[in-house]
Design a protein around this motif. Structure first.
Motif, PDB file in Angstrom:
ATOM      1  N   TRP A   1      35.878  38.645  33.809  1.00  0.00           N
ATOM      2  CA  TRP A   1      36.385  37.626  34.717  1.00  0.00           C
ATOM      3  C   TRP A   1      37.054  36.463  33.995  1.00  0.00           C
ATOM      4  N   SER A   2      36.578  36.117  32.829  1.00  0.00           N
ATOM      5  CA  SER A   2      37.171  34.979  32.102  1.00  0.00           C
ATOM      6  C   SER A   2      38.646  35.238  31.796  1.00  0.00           C
ATOM      7  N   THR A   3      38.974  36.493  31.427  1.00  0.00           N
ATOM      8  CA  THR A   3      40.372  36.842  31.160  1.00  0.00           C
ATOM      9  C   THR A   3      41.184  36.814  32.452  1.00  0.00           C
ATOM     10  N   THR A   4      40.606  37.361  33.520  1.00  0.00           N
ATOM     11  CA  THR A   4      41.278  37.345  34.821  1.00  0.00           C
ATOM     12  C   THR A   4      41.546  35.919  35.267  1.00  0.00           C
ATOM     13  N   GLU A   5      40.565  35.051  35.056  1.00  0.00           N
ATOM     14  CA  GLU A   5      40.699  33.650  35.453  1.00  0.00           C
ATOM     15  C   GLU A   5      41.835  32.964  34.690  1.00  0.00           C
ATOM     16  N   SER A   6      41.949  33.267  33.395  1.00  0.00           N
ATOM     17  CA  SER A   6      43.028  32.665  32.599  1.00  0.00           C
ATOM     18  C   SER A   6      44.391  33.178  33.067  1.00  0.00           C
ATOM     19  N   ARG A   7      44.457  34.461  33.454  1.00  0.00           N
ATOM     20  CA  ARG A   7      45.712  35.001  33.986  1.00  0.00           C
ATOM     21  C   ARG A   7      46.071  34.325  35.313  1.00  0.00           C
ATOM     22  N   LEU A   8      45.062  34.064  36.134  1.00  0.00           N
ATOM     23  CA  LEU A   8      45.308  33.405  37.413  1.00  0.00           C
ATOM     24  C   LEU A   8      45.797  31.977  37.207  1.00  0.00           C
ATOM     25  N   HIS A   9      45.237  31.293  36.212  1.00  0.00           N
ATOM     26  CA  HIS A   9      45.713  29.950  35.892  1.00  0.00           C
ATOM     27  C   HIS A   9      47.173  29.995  35.449  1.00  0.00           C
ATOM     28  N   GLN A  10      47.513  30.990  34.608  1.00  0.00           N
ATOM     29  CA  GLN A  10      48.890  31.154  34.159  1.00  0.00           C
ATOM     30  C   GLN A  10      49.807  31.439  35.351  1.00  0.00           C
ATOM     31  N   PHE A  11      49.341  32.280  36.253  1.00  0.00           N
ATOM     32  CA  PHE A  11      50.089  32.638  37.453  1.00  0.00           C
ATOM     33  C   PHE A  11      50.385  31.391  38.295  1.00  0.00           C
ATOM     34  N   ARG A  12      49.358  30.567  38.510  1.00  0.00           N
ATOM     35  CA  ARG A  12      49.536  29.352  39.302  1.00  0.00           C
ATOM     36  C   ARG A  12      50.508  28.386  38.623  1.00  0.00           C
ATOM     37  N   ASP A  13      50.397  28.284  37.307  1.00  0.00           N
ATOM     38  CA  ASP A  13      51.295  27.382  36.566  1.00  0.00           C
ATOM     39  C   ASP A  13      52.746  27.847  36.690  1.00  0.00           C
ATOM     40  N   LEU A  14      52.959  29.157  36.547  1.00  0.00           N
ATOM     41  CA  LEU A  14      54.319  29.690  36.648  1.00  0.00           C
ATOM     42  C   LEU A  14      54.890  29.513  38.055  1.00  0.00           C
TER      43      LEU A  14
END
Length: 236
Positions: free
Chosen positions: A108-121
């Motif tokens: 989940w920690s990796t998924t969460e970081s991808r989601l943060h990147q997604f929101r930023d983009l």
């Protein structure tokens, strides 16, 4: 709650082809209790048992939704993808309907970081930041955003692990199911005659290759979730 309340109708299931299973050579012997007959080389699912288990699943999601629990619906095969997306929007659930990325839940920690990147983009795109970048950097950012939208668009608002996961087609989504089992997340699975009913916490025997069958099952679950959510709003 009564069966009439969830409007689970055997005739409706027959018209949707819920009873059609796989070829008799592809069956899983553990599905024997849920099979009523063989016809033209395929197994026929016992719709009375399907109705009973669907009723139990509707009750389960209703009570979970009435307590504010969060759901994830998973179904990536082409027959399921559109219905899964519709169900998630209608019931305000999360969903994965393109491709399950291994470790989505267990890492989940990796998924969460991808989601943060997604929101930023997404923010960068909305604010026009891409236009201020070089063509190369803008192209890279747009490709990343497109990929994240494809694979994570349905979980972009997920802030933690789901409370219940609804899975369409146990074989197709076996990795997702195993992640749920590892984490102890309760699962509701739509299973065909080639599946193992023991792997899910609650299995609904039904045709998982028919769009109409998948849509009908999800429609009943969505209705129950929506009723549960409205109950939660009235009695928080």
């Amino acid at each position: 709650m009564t069966r009439r309340y969830w409007n689970i109708n055997l005739e409706e299931m027959l018209k949707a082809g819920v009873h059609f299973g796989h070829g008799i050579r592809k069956w899983n012997p553990k599905m024997a209790p849920y099979i009523s007959a063989k016809r033209k080389g395929i197994h026929i699912t016992n719709l009375i048992k399907t109705a009973r288990l669907l009723f139990e699943a509707c009750n389960l999601v209703f009570y979970a939704a009435s307590r504010g629990k969060q759901f994830l619906i998973v179904g990536t095969k082409k027959q399921a993808a559109n219905s899964v997306a519709w169900a998630a929007i209608k019931a305000r659930c999360h969903c994965v309907n393109k491709k399950w990325l291994g470790g989505t839940l267990t890492n989940w920690s990796t998924t969460e970081s991808r989601l943060h990147q997604f929101r930023d983009l997404r923010i960068e795109q909305k604010t026009g930041r891409f236009k201020r970048l070089s063509k190369r950097d803008a192209a890279v950012g747009k490709r990343q955003l497109s990929r994240l939208q494809t694979y994570m668009g349905g979980i972009k608002y997920m802030t933690g692990l789901p409370d219940i996961v609804i899975i369409v087609d146990q074989h197709e989504e076996y990795t997702a199911l195993q992640e749920c089992i590892t984490l102890g997340i309760p699962t509701i699975c739509l299973i065909d005659t080639n599946c193992d009913p023991d792997l899910a916490d609650l299995s609904i025997p039904a045709n998982d290759d028919s769009r109409s069958s998948i849509r009908l099952i999800l429609n009943k679950l969505v209705f129950a979730i929506c009723k549960g959510r409205s109950s939660y709003i009235r009695n928080p």
